[in-house]
Design a protein around this motif. Structure first.
Motif, PDB file in Angstrom:
ATOM      1  N   LEU B  45       4.422  -4.536 -10.885  1.00  0.00           N
ATOM      2  CA  LEU B  45       3.773  -3.238 -10.714  1.00  0.00           C
ATOM      3  C   LEU B  45       3.185  -3.119  -9.313  1.00  0.00           C
ATOM      4  CD1 LEU B  45       1.896  -3.168 -14.152  1.00  0.00           C
ATOM      5  CD2 LEU B  45       3.975  -1.911 -13.544  1.00  0.00           C
ATOM      6  N   ILE B  46       3.188  -1.892  -8.804  1.00  0.00           N
ATOM      7  CA  ILE B  46       2.500  -1.621  -7.538  1.00  0.00           C
ATOM      8  C   ILE B  46       1.346  -0.681  -7.859  1.00  0.00           C
ATOM      9  CG2 ILE B  46       2.711  -0.660  -5.219  1.00  0.00           C
ATOM     10  CD1 ILE B  46       5.745  -1.237  -5.408  1.00  0.00           C
ATOM     11  N   VAL B  47       0.140  -1.233  -7.846  1.00  0.00           N
ATOM     12  CA  VAL B  47      -1.043  -0.434  -8.173  1.00  0.00           C
ATOM     13  C   VAL B  47      -1.379   0.451  -6.970  1.00  0.00           C
ATOM     14  CG1 VAL B  47      -3.534  -0.582  -8.557  1.00  0.00           C
ATOM     15  CG2 VAL B  47      -1.979  -2.059  -9.852  1.00  0.00           C
ATOM     16  N   CYS B  48      -1.483   1.751  -7.220  1.00  0.00           N
ATOM     17  CA  CYS B  48      -1.788   2.704  -6.142  1.00  0.00           C
ATOM     18  C   CYS B  48      -3.192   3.261  -6.344  1.00  0.00           C
ATOM     19  CB  CYS B  48      -0.803   3.864  -6.146  1.00  0.00           C
ATOM     20  SG  CYS B  48       0.905   3.351  -6.008  1.00  0.00           S
ATOM     21  N   HIS B  49      -4.046   3.048  -5.387  1.00  0.00           N
ATOM     22  CA  HIS B  49      -5.412   3.572  -5.481  1.00  0.00           C
ATOM     23  C   HIS B  49      -5.737   4.359  -4.219  1.00  0.00           C
ATOM     24  CE1 HIS B  49      -9.718   3.693  -6.499  1.00  0.00           C
ATOM     25  NE2 HIS B  49      -9.889   3.563  -5.198  1.00  0.00           N
ATOM     26  N   SER B  64     -12.772  -1.541  -4.095  1.00  0.00           N
ATOM     27  CA  SER B  64     -12.950  -2.998  -4.190  1.00  0.00           C
ATOM     28  C   SER B  64     -12.738  -3.469  -5.616  1.00  0.00           C
ATOM     29  CB  SER B  64     -14.362  -3.425  -3.787  1.00  0.00           C
ATOM     30  OG  SER B  64     -14.804  -2.694  -2.713  1.00  0.00           O
ATOM     31  N   PHE B  65     -13.222  -2.653  -6.559  1.00  0.00           N
ATOM     32  CA  PHE B  65     -13.064  -3.016  -7.965  1.00  0.00           C
ATOM     33  C   PHE B  65     -11.579  -3.149  -8.316  1.00  0.00           C
ATOM     34  CE2 PHE B  65     -12.292  -1.496 -12.316  1.00  0.00           C
ATOM     35  CZ  PHE B  65     -12.970  -2.469 -13.030  1.00  0.00           C
ATOM     36  N   VAL B  66     -10.773  -2.175  -7.892  1.00  0.00           N
ATOM     37  CA  VAL B  66      -9.340  -2.200  -8.196  1.00  0.00           C
ATOM     38  C   VAL B  66      -8.681  -3.398  -7.506  1.00  0.00           C
ATOM     39  CG1 VAL B  66      -7.155  -0.955  -7.933  1.00  0.00           C
ATOM     40  CG2 VAL B  66      -9.218   0.280  -8.627  1.00  0.00           C
ATOM     41  N   GLN B  67      -9.141  -3.673  -6.280  1.00  0.00           N
ATOM     42  CA  GLN B  67      -8.626  -4.810  -5.522  1.00  0.00           C
ATOM     43  C   GLN B  67      -8.879  -6.125  -6.284  1.00  0.00           C
ATOM     44  OE1 GLN B  67     -10.149  -4.481  -1.594  1.00  0.00           O
ATOM     45  NE2 GLN B  67      -8.444  -5.597  -0.656  1.00  0.00           N
ATOM     46  N   GLY B  68     -10.098  -6.261  -6.763  1.00  0.00           N
ATOM     47  CA  GLY B  68     -10.469  -7.464  -7.518  1.00  0.00           C
ATOM     48  C   GLY B  68      -9.640  -7.612  -8.786  1.00  0.00           C
ATOM     49  N   LEU B  69      -9.417  -6.479  -9.435  1.00  0.00           N
ATOM     50  CA  LEU B  69      -8.654  -6.456 -10.684  1.00  0.00           C
ATOM     51  C   LEU B  69      -7.230  -6.957 -10.450  1.00  0.00           C
ATOM     52  CD1 LEU B  69      -9.341  -5.196 -13.546  1.00  0.00           C
ATOM     53  CD2 LEU B  69      -7.893  -3.307 -12.839  1.00  0.00           C
ATOM     54  N   VAL B  70      -6.634  -6.465  -9.380  1.00  0.00           N
ATOM     55  CA  VAL B  70      -5.252  -6.844  -9.070  1.00  0.00           C
ATOM     56  C   VAL B  70      -5.181  -8.349  -8.808  1.00  0.00           C
ATOM     57  CG1 VAL B  70      -3.439  -6.625  -7.326  1.00  0.00           C
ATOM     58  CG2 VAL B  70      -4.535  -4.584  -8.268  1.00  0.00           C
ATOM     59  N   ALA B  71      -6.159  -8.860  -8.078  1.00  0.00           N
ATOM     60  CA  ALA B  71      -6.204 -10.301  -7.795  1.00  0.00           C
ATOM     61  C   ALA B  71      -6.273 -11.077  -9.106  1.00  0.00           C
ATOM     62  CB  ALA B  71      -7.418 -10.614  -6.927  1.00  0.00           C
ATOM     63  N   ASP B 112       1.288  -5.751  -7.020  1.00  0.00           N
ATOM     64  CA  ASP B 112       0.934  -5.419  -5.643  1.00  0.00           C
ATOM     65  C   ASP B 112      -0.126  -4.335  -5.618  1.00  0.00           C
ATOM     66  OD1 ASP B 112       2.694  -7.205  -4.768  1.00  0.00           O
ATOM     67  OD2 ASP B 112       4.008  -5.787  -3.701  1.00  0.00           O
ATOM     68  N   LEU B 113      -0.741  -4.218  -4.478  1.00  0.00           N
ATOM     69  CA  LEU B 113      -1.765  -3.183  -4.354  1.00  0.00           C
ATOM     70  C   LEU B 113      -1.474  -2.328  -3.135  1.00  0.00           C
ATOM     71  CD1 LEU B 113      -4.487  -1.948  -5.212  1.00  0.00           C
ATOM     72  CD2 LEU B 113      -5.607  -3.636  -3.768  1.00  0.00           C
ATOM     73  N   GLU B 114      -1.566  -1.012  -3.318  1.00  0.00           N
ATOM     74  CA  GLU B 114      -1.474  -0.090  -2.187  1.00  0.00           C
ATOM     75  C   GLU B 114      -2.748   0.736  -2.163  1.00  0.00           C
ATOM     76  OE1 GLU B 114       0.755   0.658   0.187  1.00  0.00           O
ATOM     77  OE2 GLU B 114       2.475  -0.580  -0.364  1.00  0.00           O
ATOM     78  N   LEU B 115      -3.545   0.540  -1.133  1.00  0.00           N
ATOM     79  CA  LEU B 115      -4.782   1.310  -1.013  1.00  0.00           C
ATOM     80  C   LEU B 115      -4.595   2.402   0.033  1.00  0.00           C
ATOM     81  CD1 LEU B 115      -7.551  -1.464  -0.973  1.00  0.00           C
ATOM     82  CD2 LEU B 115      -7.092   0.177  -2.798  1.00  0.00           C
ATOM     83  N   GLY B 116      -5.121   3.571  -0.281  1.00  0.00           N
ATOM     84  CA  GLY B 116      -5.096   4.650   0.708  1.00  0.00           C
ATOM     85  C   GLY B 116      -6.470   5.267   0.789  1.00  0.00           C
TER      86      GLY B 116
END
Lengths: 352, 352
Positions: B45-49, B64-71, B112-116
């Motif tokens: 999955l590519i998490v998009c936030h 940051s919360f979403v980032q931590g979750l993905v980790a 994966d994480l995609e932050l915008g």
């Protein structure tokens, strides 16, 4: 408000010199309908009034009131009204009654009266249905009887724009999606006891407050309770509490928007129905039904059940019938209203 | 509530071993969506936030919360969950995290994480649109950008049954009949900035209180305000005041019924759309459009305007375009949003 908008197409579809039935309870809406039709040159009308016997003397007084009204209309020497096109609608001149007027053509009216009487309360009890449903069924059965006897299969009814919006919301809150949000149409045909009755609702885009102004300005007399006597609690709550609350909370008029949605729904449903396979058969093929998209399966089942005179066809019934299409299901029977059954046998569905 | 119903057909259409985007705000709904997908074996999955910059530090904390979750998800050695069919739905076992379990297959997750980040308030001001519209546009534009860059054109979004009902009512009260009551679909495709994005909403038949129970029982952490930060006043009023009032006044649950109607509307609209003539052309023939029934004229115009990337297509716009079909009209131009125009010339319609 000295005029009411009526779809001019209705005049070509239902020309004023033919004969029509009109449902007249004696209430505000039907009095305005009768007045408008008369104003527009409809002179060969059969006024149908059913005494529901729900309010004793008061119900009898409604009937006498309608009787008196018909006598009055018949006594009139009337003129052909002029018709000016206003936008897409007709501007209706007020009726010139008796007096000589600027219009040259005069014609005597020929308004007949058909009175009926039914003990609606007893009928509701006997058939275990609500007073409202019993009243509606009795009315349509009465209309169909008159239509057959008088050989006149088109009836004008006085439903207006607020009725349409209320009915739309009732259908929505009841989850009647499958049987159509668009229950009320300007022109529709309904089979009642071997009679194909065409129902025309010329006031469907006229709002209640326009009708009120029309009544006030013309000082029309009507029976105060007549039109509301069979108002169901649900419709009442929607009319008097829910719509006002919605408009207050949202800070805008929503009736126009719901009306628009309902009218579009009518056109889409009309079109979908025109695309359905022929369901005028005693049974339906499971294989053919299965091949249709879900949306058409629902509509086809609905149309076919209606043609079989099955009553109370709700979402659940249609979904149960659809479940019979599943090759894996062992169920081969669905219970319908009034102790009837739908069965699947040898790849076909039929009603017993 | 230890399980959530998800349409099993989604698994065959979108098999778990492919790669997908997921929109994750960090709020309750998207956390449950991510958890469910993970539980069902979706591992690529590519998490998009997107940080909307609407609530300062709090918005940064969501990210940051979403980032931590993905980790955390990536750190997990996970097992392939079993899938038992319950009725027509899947019973989801709770995720086994880290611990050795009864299930033999294990597989490392690849999330994966995609932050915008976008200044939504500035965007709203610049484009003279509401914060809600600006936020939605920014989000979809962000999703489309990620889809293009990562070559992954399917995104899971967390809209649930209550969202569907609220959207249906918003569309109804706004009179959006012509542009569809069925705005929210389980699977839909949307063209955004040259990218065809397939939007999948697996929770569309799951109610908010089921999501709440799921969160409680699994003690999932989420960001309280994240999902509601862009809640428009209208949606808020419908959610918190109007639906509760309707259910109280009518003395019954209406959400199920509206949901049902909305789902049927989706199926009917899908089918109607499948019947439309090809509108993937730069212009439309007036003659061909005129020959269609009203219901199809509306849909064809709508579909075509959407293909031309015209925004804010409401009932009024479509009716104005339809009025150009009238041979008698002298008007040959309709103003569209963002200073664009629709013109009729030489028997054809086109957008400039």
């Amino acid at each position: 408000m000295d005029w009411i908008q009526i779809n001019p197409q209705l005049f070509s579809s239902f020309p004023p010199d033919s004969r029509y039935l009109v449902g007249v309870s004696g209430g505000r809406d039907s009095i305005v309908l009768l007045h408008c039709l008369f104003d527009l040159g409809y002179r060969r009308l059969i006024v149908c009034h059913l005494n529901h016997q729900l309010r004793g003397h008061s119900s009898a007084a409604d009937a006498s009131f309608v009787q008196g009204l018909v006598a009055k209309y018949n006594g009139k020497i009337v003129c052909q009204p002029s018709r000016k096109i206003v936008g897409q609608a007709l501007r209706l001149p007020s009726v010139r009654t008796g007096k000589r007027s600027a219009y040259p053509t005069t014609r005597v009216a020929n308004i007949d009266l058909e009175l009926g009487s039914v003990d609606v309360r007893a009928r509701a009890k006997r058939n275990k249905i609500s007073i409202e449903t019993a009243a509606r069924e009795a009315r349509y059965s009465f209309f169909a009887g008159v239509a057959k006897r008088r050989r006149c299969h088109t009836i004008f009814l006085a439903h207006h724009a607020d009725d349409l919006v209320e009915t739309f919301l009732i259908n929505l809150f009841r989850g009647a999606g499958a049987t159509g949000l668009a229950a009320m149409r300007e022109v529709s045909t309904r089979r009642i006891e071997d009679v194909d009755l065409t129902i025309v609702r010329p006031l469907l885009s006229v709002w209640r407050d326009q009708i009120d102004s029309y009544v006030r300005e013309r000082r029309l007399k009507f029976r105060e309770d007549a039109s509301n006597k069979n108002l169901a609690p649900l419709r009442n709550r929607i009319r008097r509490r829910i719509i006002p609350y919605l408009e207050k909370t949202l800070g805008r008029s929503i009736r126009q928007n719901i009306w628009r949605t309902a009218v579009i729904a009518v056109e889409e449903e009309n079109w979908i129905e025109s695309q359905l396979p022929n369901s005028d058969t005693p049974d339906l093929s499971v294989r053919e039904l299965r091949a249709l998209p879900f949306a058409l399966q629902r509509r086809t089942i609905l149309k076919w059940l209606r043609a079989q005179n099955v009553s109370e066809i709700g979402f659940e019934v249609i979904e149960r019938v659809r479940s019979l299409l599943d090759p894996a299901t062992r169920v081969a029977k669905v219970n319908l209203a009034q102790d009837r059954h739908l069965r699947r046998r040898a790849g076909r569905l039929f009603v017993e």
